[in-house]
Design a protein around this motif. Structure first.
Motif, PDB file in Angstrom:
ATOM      1  N   ALA A   1       0.829  -1.211   0.000  1.00  0.00           N
ATOM      2  CA  ALA A   1       0.000   0.000   0.000  1.00  0.00           C
ATOM      3  C   ALA A   1       0.858   1.253   0.000  1.00  0.00           C
ATOM      4  O   ALA A   1       0.504   2.261  -0.624  1.00  0.00           O
ATOM      5  CB  ALA A   1      -0.926  -0.012   1.217  1.00  0.00           C
TER       6      ALA A   1
ATOM      7  N   TYR B   1       4.089   1.668  -1.208  1.00  0.00           N
ATOM      8  CA  TYR B   1       4.826   1.879  -2.454  1.00  0.00           C
ATOM      9  C   TYR B   1       3.959   1.730  -3.697  1.00  0.00           C
ATOM     10  O   TYR B   1       4.422   2.000  -4.801  1.00  0.00           O
ATOM     11  CB  TYR B   1       5.985   0.877  -2.548  1.00  0.00           C
ATOM     12  N   GLU B   2       2.714   1.260  -3.522  1.00  0.00           N
ATOM     13  CA  GLU B   2       1.822   1.009  -4.647  1.00  0.00           C
ATOM     14  C   GLU B   2       2.484   0.079  -5.657  1.00  0.00           C
ATOM     15  O   GLU B   2       2.438   0.286  -6.872  1.00  0.00           O
ATOM     16  CB  GLU B   2       1.405   2.321  -5.314  1.00  0.00           C
ATOM     17  N   SER B   3       3.108  -0.948  -5.144  1.00  0.00           N
ATOM     18  CA  SER B   3       3.807  -1.915  -5.984  1.00  0.00           C
ATOM     19  C   SER B   3       3.863  -3.245  -5.243  1.00  0.00           C
ATOM     20  O   SER B   3       4.008  -3.281  -4.023  1.00  0.00           O
ATOM     21  CB  SER B   3       5.227  -1.440  -6.310  1.00  0.00           C
ATOM     22  N   TRP B   4       3.762  -4.345  -6.009  1.00  0.00           N
ATOM     23  CA  TRP B   4       3.875  -5.677  -5.418  1.00  0.00           C
ATOM     24  C   TRP B   4       5.325  -6.148  -5.358  1.00  0.00           C
ATOM     25  O   TRP B   4       5.633  -7.127  -4.673  1.00  0.00           O
ATOM     26  CB  TRP B   4       3.063  -6.686  -6.238  1.00  0.00           C
TER      27      TRP B   4
END
Length: 208
Positions: free
Chosen positions: A48, A50-53
């Motif tokens: 959430a 870094y808005e990255s998986w």
């Protein structure tokens, strides 16, 4: 106590655990599940943030150095991985991840401003090195009274303190140098994958 009771108590007598000892018996064998949940929630929070998986993975991989240092510290101190040490490990995951969060956040900003991945990692590590080390050293020194505790409840304080102390020493001396390298590796993989599949999606179909 269980062994002594089995050999010393006469027939018809039994024993049971109460208080902290009872809670420790209930928690036996749950270390793996507890650590897995702690890592899972830390990963989801970082996703959430870094808005990255992909970007949270280097942060969590850098924590492995702290966990290894914690286990080695318990072994050297002659302490067992009891309930208190397990609590220390859960705390350590959050504290060790903090170092990676600070460095990668700044590296991510530099990358968004147009720096290369290597330059972004170097700048992020350079800018946050002092802040990370100052907070880590202050926290490590604050744990010393727990590590050398004596008197009543000394084992519980040493269990928590030694696990976090040794883990933070390892995370601050070894893990902090792994973070930029892990960021470069995973960010390069992320951008290469995005470029490959993104270009494949934008290619128009041949005319029929």
């Amino acid at each position: 106590m269980a062994q002594a009771s089995a050999t010393s108590l006469p027939p018809g007598y039994a024993y049971e655990w109460t208080g902290t000892a009872y809670q420790e018996q209930l928690a036996t064998g749950q270390t793996g599940a507890i650590l897995a949940l702690a890592i899972l929630f830390a990963y989801l929070f970082l996703v959430a943030l870094y808005e990255s998986w992909v970007i949270p993975i280097p942060v969590l991989l850098s924590v492995s150095a702290g966990v290894a240092g914690s286990l080695i510290g318990l072994l050297v101190a002659g302490l067992s991985l009891d309930l208190y040490a397990q609590i220390g490990l859960v705390v350590l995951i959050a504290l060790a991840a903090k170092n990676g969060i600070l460095i990668i956040e700044f590296a991510k900003q530099q990358r968004e401003e147009g720096k290369t991945i290597q330059e972004a990692a170097i700048i992020g590590a350079h800018q946050r090195f002092r802040a990370v080390m100052m907070t880590s050293i202050a926290f490590i020194l604050g744990l010393l009274p727990l590590v050398v505790a004596s008197g009543a409840a000394m084992l519980s304080r040493r269990g928590v303190g030694t696990a976090v102390f040794a883990g933070m020493v390892a995370a601050s001396s070894i893990g902090i140098f792994l973070i930029p390298m892990l960021y470069v590796a995973f960010q390069s993989m992320r951008e290469a994958t995005r470029a490959r599949f993104g270009s494949a999606q934008t290619v128009s179909p041949p005319p029929t």
